[in-house]
Design an enzyme around this catalytic site. Structure first.
Site, PDB file in Angstrom:
ATOM      1  CG  ASP A 110      -4.841  -0.670   1.504  1.00  0.00           C
ATOM      2  OD1 ASP A 110      -5.046  -1.696   2.179  1.00  0.00           O
ATOM      3  OD2 ASP A 110      -4.694  -0.677   0.270  1.00  0.00           O
ATOM      4  CB  SER A 118      -1.016   0.025   1.147  1.00  0.00           C
ATOM      5  OG  SER A 118      -2.076   0.853   0.739  1.00  0.00           O
ATOM      6  CB  SER A 119       3.287   2.597  -2.383  1.00  0.00           C
ATOM      7  OG  SER A 119       2.629   2.345  -3.606  1.00  0.00           O
ATOM      8  CE1 TYR A 173      -9.242  -5.026  -4.666  1.00  0.00           C
ATOM      9  CE2 TYR A 173     -10.785  -3.542  -5.756  1.00  0.00           C
ATOM     10  CZ  TYR A 173     -10.156  -3.980  -4.613  1.00  0.00           C
ATOM     11  OH  TYR A 173     -10.436  -3.383  -3.419  1.00  0.00           O
ATOM     12  CD  GLU A 179      -6.040   3.619  -3.553  1.00  0.00           C
ATOM     13  OE1 GLU A 179      -5.546   4.195  -2.555  1.00  0.00           O
ATOM     14  OE2 GLU A 179      -5.651   2.519  -3.960  1.00  0.00           O
TER      15      GLU A 179
HETATM   16  P1  ADP Z   1       0.297  -0.469  -3.761  1.00  0.00           P
HETATM   17  O1  ADP Z   1      -0.592   0.430  -2.992  1.00  0.00           O
HETATM   18  O2  ADP Z   1       0.089  -1.917  -3.427  1.00  0.00           O
HETATM   19  O3  ADP Z   1       1.736  -0.109  -3.678  1.00  0.00           O
HETATM   20  P2  ADP Z   1      -1.228   0.613  -5.927  1.00  0.00           P
HETATM   21  O4  ADP Z   1      -1.354   0.258  -7.358  1.00  0.00           O
HETATM   22  O5  ADP Z   1      -2.426   0.694  -5.087  1.00  0.00           O
HETATM   23  O6  ADP Z   1      -0.122  -0.346  -5.294  1.00  0.00           O
HETATM   24  O7  ADP Z   1      -0.544   2.048  -5.819  1.00  0.00           O
HETATM   25  C1  ADP Z   1       0.667   2.290  -6.489  1.00  0.00           C
HETATM   26  C2  ADP Z   1       0.567   3.598  -7.234  1.00  0.00           C
HETATM   27  O8  ADP Z   1       0.518   4.686  -6.280  1.00  0.00           O
HETATM   28  C3  ADP Z   1       1.784   3.898  -8.082  1.00  0.00           C
HETATM   29  O9  ADP Z   1       1.686   3.285  -9.351  1.00  0.00           O
HETATM   30  C4  ADP Z   1       1.739   5.422  -8.160  1.00  0.00           C
HETATM   31  O10 ADP Z   1       0.797   5.834  -9.111  1.00  0.00           O
HETATM   32  C5  ADP Z   1       1.218   5.791  -6.767  1.00  0.00           C
HETATM   33  N1  ADP Z   1       2.346   6.033  -5.853  1.00  0.00           N
HETATM   34  C6  ADP Z   1       2.715   5.299  -4.784  1.00  0.00           C
HETATM   35  N2  ADP Z   1       3.800   5.819  -4.181  1.00  0.00           N
HETATM   36  C7  ADP Z   1       4.141   6.918  -4.877  1.00  0.00           C
HETATM   37  C8  ADP Z   1       5.181   7.896  -4.788  1.00  0.00           C
HETATM   38  N3  ADP Z   1       6.094   7.840  -3.824  1.00  0.00           N
HETATM   39  N4  ADP Z   1       5.197   8.886  -5.701  1.00  0.00           N
HETATM   40  C9  ADP Z   1       4.266   8.948  -6.664  1.00  0.00           C
HETATM   41  N5  ADP Z   1       3.283   8.078  -6.800  1.00  0.00           N
HETATM   42  C10 ADP Z   1       3.206   7.060  -5.947  1.00  0.00           C
HETATM   43 MG    MG Z   2      -2.686   0.397  -3.087  1.00  0.00          MG
END
Ligand code: ADP
Ligand code: MG
Length: 397
Positions: A187, A141-142, A239, A175
């Protein structure tokens, strides 16, 4: 571009300086999360048990006086800038289509849009520079981390006075409606409300949450993350298909959400629906029960007692919900064979990461066994690291 080897708070500050020529007014950060158990139960209004991890995303932020918002990330080539008043034209993103801005920028801009919705925009513009140590797209969950860091910063700088729980909801709105990814509230709740050495037991219907102590260190246990590097895609395909199946199952059973079913209802469900829909429903219903059982086991016996529940969760995702992939199954099987107490894929599925509950002293042995199993199977080498349950979003400076 800022060097990736910098700690994220340094990288965010450096990027902010590069962007604006001055220092940020503050740094806010929010963590990624690992879901201990409770997968795909969130949008079924059920239970989840995630914890915030020590890997964080940092937003370096400063106000500007021209009503414009500019976002930059070490992750992206170019900053994106719009007038705050124009956010209402940019969002919401129509279901099934791409955002009108680069996708990554829809996260922080979407948070700003969600925060301003229904309020008179103060007109105070803002610069936001983002850096992260949360692996992207690994199921950690970035996305919630970038939302949480941005929401925390803007809440404070715009004097909005929202609670952590309300900011989690803002992240979800961003989101869902700005990015167009139909995810639940788990998340963002974990990222906003996490606490050291605790999991967050979240009721996704009532949005009530409770911290459940994990006691990992006292039990001499560690949680190992195995990032398979297989990329998942939340916004597409599998999903949405699983969500549709869950809605279908609930409709057939005449309930508002699968949360309203218990294991005792499954016999009737089997008679009323096709095999695939039934198996999707069975995963959700049994997974909800496993979350409740995990919380009870943690409270009475501690983390040592939850291994079998993790294993059962993985089997259910693999066989009934069908969201695992060969790499995740290999990670789980190899970890268990090397002595892990439990292991399961975590996150939305179709790739991403698995977790293993292991003796702290066995982290290296289990890691080596997983790496060897991947090599034997001809898979790309996984990335393994331990995570510790950590604090949620906060101001750093
Ligand atoms: P997860 O949440 O599992 O990492 P997601 O597909 O939900 O995967 O979210 C990832 C997306 O969030 C990336 O492709 C990007 O668009 C955005 N994101 C996450 N971290 C960053 C960051 N540090 N800078 C810019 N965009 C980000
Ligand atoms: Mg995510």
């Amino acid at each position: 571009m800022t060097q990736p080897t910098l700690a994220p708070h340094e990288a965010a500050s450096a990027l902010f300086n590069e962007l604006t020529g001055h220092a940020p007014m503050g740094l806010w950060s929010a963590p990624g999360r690992v879901n201990l158990i409770g997968e795909h139960t969130d949008y079924n209004e059920g239970f989840v048990l995630p914890f915030a991890i020590s890997h964080r995303t940092v937003a370096a932020v400063g106000l500007r006086d021209d009503g414009r918002i500019r976002v930059a990330s070490t992750f992206a080539e170019e900053p994106v800038e719009v007038h705050l008043a124009d956010l209402a034209q940019v969002f919401p993103t129509a279901p099934g289509s791409a955002p009108a801005v680069p996708e990554w920028a829809a996260y922080p801009l979407g948070v700003a849009w969600a925060l301003l919705d229904g309020r008179s925009a103060s007109g105070t513009g803002v610069d936001i520079a983002i850096a992260s140590e949360v692996p992207v797209g690994a199921g950690l969950s970035s996305s919630a981390a970038i939302e949480g860091a941005t929401a925390s910063a803007l809440n404070e700088l715009w004097n909005l006075g929202l609670s952590a729980k309300e900011l989690a909801s803002i992240g979800r709105t961003a989101e869902n409606e700005a990015v167009g990814a139909p995810t639940g509230i788990m998340d963002q709740t974990a990222s906003m409300l996490g606490a050291p050495d605790a999991a967050i037991f979240l009721d996704c219907r009532l949005l009530d949450s409770e911290l459940v102590p994990l006691g990992m260190a006292e039990a001499h246990l560690a949680i190992l993350v195995i990032d398979t590097h297989v990329k998942h895609a939340h916004a597409t395909g599998g999903y949405r298909d699983r969500r549709d199946a869950c809605e279908r199952g609930a409709a057939v059973m005449g309930v508002a959400a699968l949360r309203d079913l218990s294991v005792a209802d499954l016999a009737r469900a089997a008679e009323l629906m096709d095999d695939v829909t039934f198996r999707r429903v069975r995963h959700i219903v049994t997974e909800n029960q496993r979350v409740l059982d995990t919380v009870a086991a943690l409270r009475t016996h501690g983390a040592r007692a939850i291994g079998d529940l993790l294993v059962a969760s993985h089997a259910s995702m693999r066989d009934d919900f069908e969201i695992s992939v060969a790499e995740l199954d290999t990670a789980v099987e190899a970890a268990l064979a090397a002595g892990a107490l439990g292991a399961r894929m975590t996150g939305g599925g179709f790739g991403g990461a698995a977790i293993a509950l292991v003796e702290a002293a066995a982290v290296d042995a289990v890691s080596d066994a997983v790496v060897a199993a991947f090599a034997d199977a001809g898979f790309a080498e996984p990335h393994l690291f331990t995570v510790s349950p950590s604090a949620g979003a906060r101001r750093n400076k």
